[in-house]
Design a protein around this motif. Structure first.
Motif, PDB file in Angstrom:
ATOM      1  N   GLU A  35       0.809  -1.218   0.000  1.00 38.76           N
ATOM      2  CA  GLU A  35       0.000   0.000   0.000  1.00 38.76           C
ATOM      3  C   GLU A  35       0.843   1.270   0.000  1.00 38.76           C
ATOM      4  OE1 GLU A  35      -2.685  -0.306   3.270  1.00 38.76           O
ATOM      5  OE2 GLU A  35      -3.857  -1.922   2.360  1.00 38.76           O
ATOM      6  N   VAL A 185      -0.280   6.215   4.201  1.00 41.53           N
ATOM      7  CA  VAL A 185      -1.157   5.281   3.495  1.00 41.53           C
ATOM      8  C   VAL A 185      -1.147   3.924   4.174  1.00 41.53           C
ATOM      9  CG1 VAL A 185      -1.350   3.935   1.370  1.00 41.53           C
ATOM     10  CG2 VAL A 185      -1.117   6.414   1.247  1.00 41.53           C
ATOM     11  N   VAL A 188      -2.960   4.157   8.058  1.00 41.73           N
ATOM     12  CA  VAL A 188      -4.408   4.254   8.228  1.00 41.73           C
ATOM     13  C   VAL A 188      -5.050   2.902   7.965  1.00 41.73           C
ATOM     14  CG1 VAL A 188      -4.437   6.691   7.625  1.00 41.73           C
ATOM     15  CG2 VAL A 188      -4.747   4.983   5.831  1.00 41.73           C
ATOM     16  N   SER A 189      -6.259   2.736   8.437  1.00 43.24           N
ATOM     17  CA  SER A 189      -6.924   1.446   8.348  1.00 43.24           C
ATOM     18  C   SER A 189      -7.848   1.375   7.142  1.00 43.24           C
ATOM     19  CB  SER A 189      -7.729   1.177   9.623  1.00 43.24           C
ATOM     20  OG  SER A 189      -8.696   2.196   9.822  1.00 43.24           O
ATOM     21  N   TRP A 191     -10.288   1.298   4.255  1.00 41.59           N
ATOM     22  CA  TRP A 191     -10.551   2.151   3.099  1.00 41.59           C
ATOM     23  C   TRP A 191     -10.101   3.591   3.287  1.00 41.59           C
ATOM     24  CZ3 TRP A 191     -11.371   0.153  -1.449  1.00 41.59           C
ATOM     25  CH2 TRP A 191     -11.848  -1.163  -1.516  1.00 41.59           C
ATOM     26  N   TRP A 192      -9.607   3.955   4.463  1.00 42.77           N
ATOM     27  CA  TRP A 192      -8.983   5.268   4.595  1.00 42.77           C
ATOM     28  C   TRP A 192      -7.739   5.370   3.715  1.00 42.77           C
ATOM     29  CZ3 TRP A 192     -10.852   9.644   6.273  1.00 42.77           C
ATOM     30  CH2 TRP A 192     -11.907   9.637   7.187  1.00 42.77           C
ATOM     31  N   THR A 193      -7.207   4.218   3.326  1.00 42.36           N
ATOM     32  CA  THR A 193      -6.050   4.213   2.431  1.00 42.36           C
ATOM     33  C   THR A 193      -6.339   4.987   1.146  1.00 42.36           C
ATOM     34  OG1 THR A 193      -5.226   2.107   3.274  1.00 42.36           O
ATOM     35  CG2 THR A 193      -4.562   2.700   1.044  1.00 42.36           C
ATOM     36  N   PRO A 195      -8.576   7.631   0.343  1.00 42.59           N
ATOM     37  CA  PRO A 195      -8.501   9.098   0.387  1.00 42.59           C
ATOM     38  C   PRO A 195      -7.113   9.623   0.755  1.00 42.59           C
ATOM     39  CG  PRO A 195      -9.792   8.256   2.235  1.00 42.59           C
ATOM     40  CD  PRO A 195      -9.582   7.111   1.302  1.00 42.59           C
ATOM     41  N   VAL A 196      -6.385   8.896   1.595  1.00 42.18           N
ATOM     42  CA  VAL A 196      -5.035   9.350   1.938  1.00 42.18           C
ATOM     43  C   VAL A 196      -4.118   9.264   0.718  1.00 42.18           C
ATOM     44  CG1 VAL A 196      -3.002   8.873   3.356  1.00 42.18           C
ATOM     45  CG2 VAL A 196      -5.276   8.799   4.380  1.00 42.18           C
TER      46      VAL A 196
END
Length: 546
Positions: A35, A185, A188-189, A191-193, A195-196
């Motif tokens: 990620e 990236v 974060v946990s 699906w926050w990946t 937007p980040v």
């Protein structure tokens, strides 16, 4: 002003969308270990190409697939660069047509791919052997080249003259943004990946705008305007992989001679009830001299003589397969235990740690109840390339590129090591064990791992050890000479618990996430698939059944 604003917004959207898409795909597949690469999709040259080539070098399984993949990657990168440059072009400078920009981007992307490819291959090598110096060797040339290459998409004479201080500054900021973005990236946990990653991509868009403006609107005349500085910089950068091995010979911590430890140069303390075998690292040597305590032996990569004494060995004797070393260790353990009547403790450094831990996994070991590992190769075998004679297999082109790079380096180093060395092939073929079980407990055996801080940069973030660790600032192989480490080792052999996790270790892992090569899933490679096991690249966990 409105039109300028709309162009700027379009630039940010174009720069943010590809990282968001890559992040969404990785999250959808649960591919946690990769990620951190997502923000680099729209990075400013050369980091965007470095991103593309690492994916390509890992994810191809034949020469036709590699050639087709390279063509697709170059075409995609040229199209994306054309759009980013066109939207980032300063309003006060006449902009060439899109056709001219695309042709220029296509040519420059092709050239840049050839320039960056050796270091992308070194990144893959770093993921195979889990050594931080290889990752560093793959990144340093990019630092050197980035300010020169960032003018290539917009200037006809980009190859002449020194880059401006503004370009150098934006280049350094670009690296910082990608490093921080990769860490965020990954941190974060779920699906926050997405937007980040999109936010990091939008920052890339801003950097494209500033970089293009700095290239087209320099604040002062270009220095050395008649000198072909960029080709000279590229030539210098190509020298880095060739001299990296001789350079390492002078790096503190490189195992060139016997480490000074209390195990080898003085009798064991009375409270240590074990016989001890010390397993040196890759490239170590032993002259056959007796140790200060008859209950302590060097492990010999050549075996024992007729009296059960370890034979002397040189650096090239350590270039053997782990399986053959395990067989020699099994014989030596039985011999030492029979002679002393004591339980046996194993102390292994680097390759020696890998041999000792593999021995505990593959052989009955009733005489061994203690293991101390120094600088083990954590999460090794994350990528793959087939043996030299293979006609297909994952990473086949990467393997041949590494053979060329290390072959050229060996012209100076004369070390005889390389990507097909039996020890390296053992890591490639045994990846399921080394990625998932190396740092796991063994029933009936006390284990501790002494880890230098550089280990944190050698693998993607995530759980890396289920055994006690003692962490300390040092380079790979550089702990055994430290007095505090020697004292803790003796304490451990005497039965005392030893553990010292270091604050900031996880942060270093996250910071390096952007620069790791993406792992090859264990389930994808037929060489590994039959051994069905947990894959930390997806779970972020070790020591778990499939």
């Amino acid at each position: 002003m409105g039109r300028l604003d709309s162009r700027f917004v379009a630039l940010l959207v174009l720069a943010a969308l590809p990282p968001a898409v890559e992040g969404a795909i990785l999250v959808g597949f649960g591919f946690r270990a990769a990620e951190g690469l997502a923000p680099q999709v729209t990075a400013v040259w050369p980091y965007d190409t470095y991103h593309d080539l690492r994916w390509l070098l890992v994810y191809h399984d034949s020469w036709p697939t590699f050639v087709l993949g390279l063509a697709v990657v170059v075409a995609f990168r040229a199209l994306l660069t054309t759009g980013l440059v066109a939207l980032a072009w300063p309003r006060q400078v006449p902009r060439p047509g899109l056709r001219w920009l695309f042709v220029r981007s296509l040519v420059q992307t092709s050239v840049l791919s050839a320039v960056v490819s050796p270091w992308a291959a070194l990144s893959l090598a770093a993921s195979v052997v889990a050594l931080s110096w290889l990752l560093l060797a793959s990144l340093l040339p990019l630092f050197l080249l980035a300010p020169f290459l960032q003018r290539a998409a917009v200037e006809g004479a980009w190859w002449r003259g020194l880059p401006s201080i503004e370009l150098v500054g934006w280049s350094l900021l670009n690296f910082v943004v990608l490093t921080v973005g990769g860490a965020l990236v990954w941190t974060v946990s779920a699906w926050w990946t997405v937007p980040v990653a999109a936010l990091a991509g939008a920052v890339n868009g801003l950097l494209w705008q500033r970089t293009v403006a700095a290239a087209l609107l320099p604040r002062r005349p270009v220095r050395w305007a008649r000198v072909p500085v960029a080709p000279l910089a590229v030539l210098l950068a190509f020298v880095v992989p060739m001299v990296v091995q001789p350079f390492l010979a002078a790096v503190p911590g490189t195992p060139k001679q016997a480490p000074m430890t209390p195990l080898l140069d003085r009798p064991l303390p009375s409270d240590v009830r074990h016989a001890v075998i010390f397993l040196g690292g890759h490239g170590s040597a032993y002259g056959g001299e007796p140790t200060a305590d008859p209950n302590v032996q060097w492990f010999s990569y050549r075996g024992l003589d007729g009296q059960g004494r370890p034979l002397s060995f040189g650096p090239r004797d350590t270039y053997r397969s782990i399986a053959s070393s395990v067989a020699l260790l099994d014989t030596q353990v039985q011999s030492l235990h029979a002679r002393t009547g004591r339980p046996v403790a194993l102390v292994g450094q680097s390759e020696g740690a890998m041999v000792a831990r593999t021995y505990l996994a593959e052989r009955p070991h009733p005489a061994v109840d203690t293991l101390a590992m120094f600088s083990p190769l954590i999460n090794a075998g994350r990528s793959y390339y087939p043996p030299e004679g293979a006609s297909h297999g994952w990473g086949i082109a990467a393997g041949w590129e590494l053979r060329v790079v290390f072959g050229l380096a060996d012209l100076l180093a004369h070390s005889g090591t390389g990507p097909d060395e039996p020890f390296v092939r053992s890591l490639l073929d045994g990846a399921p064990f080394y990625r998932n079980e190396l740092m796991c407990p063994v029933p009936g055996v006390r284990i501790v791992a002494f880890l230098p801080t550089t280990t944190a940069t050698e693998a993607p973030p995530g759980e890396f050890s289920a055994v006690p660790v003692f962490q300390m600032p040092a380079v790979h192989g550089g702990l055994l000479d430290r007095r505090v480490v020697q004292a803790r080792l003796v304490n451990f052999l005497a039965g005392q618990p030893v553990s010292k996790p270091q604050r900031g270790y996880a942060l270093l892992q996250e910071i390096s996430a952007a620069w790791q090569a993406p792992p090859l899933p264990l389930s994808l490679n037929p060489v590994w698939r039959s051994r069905g096991t947990n894959d930390p690249a997806f779970t972020g966990r070790i020591c778990r059944p499939r």
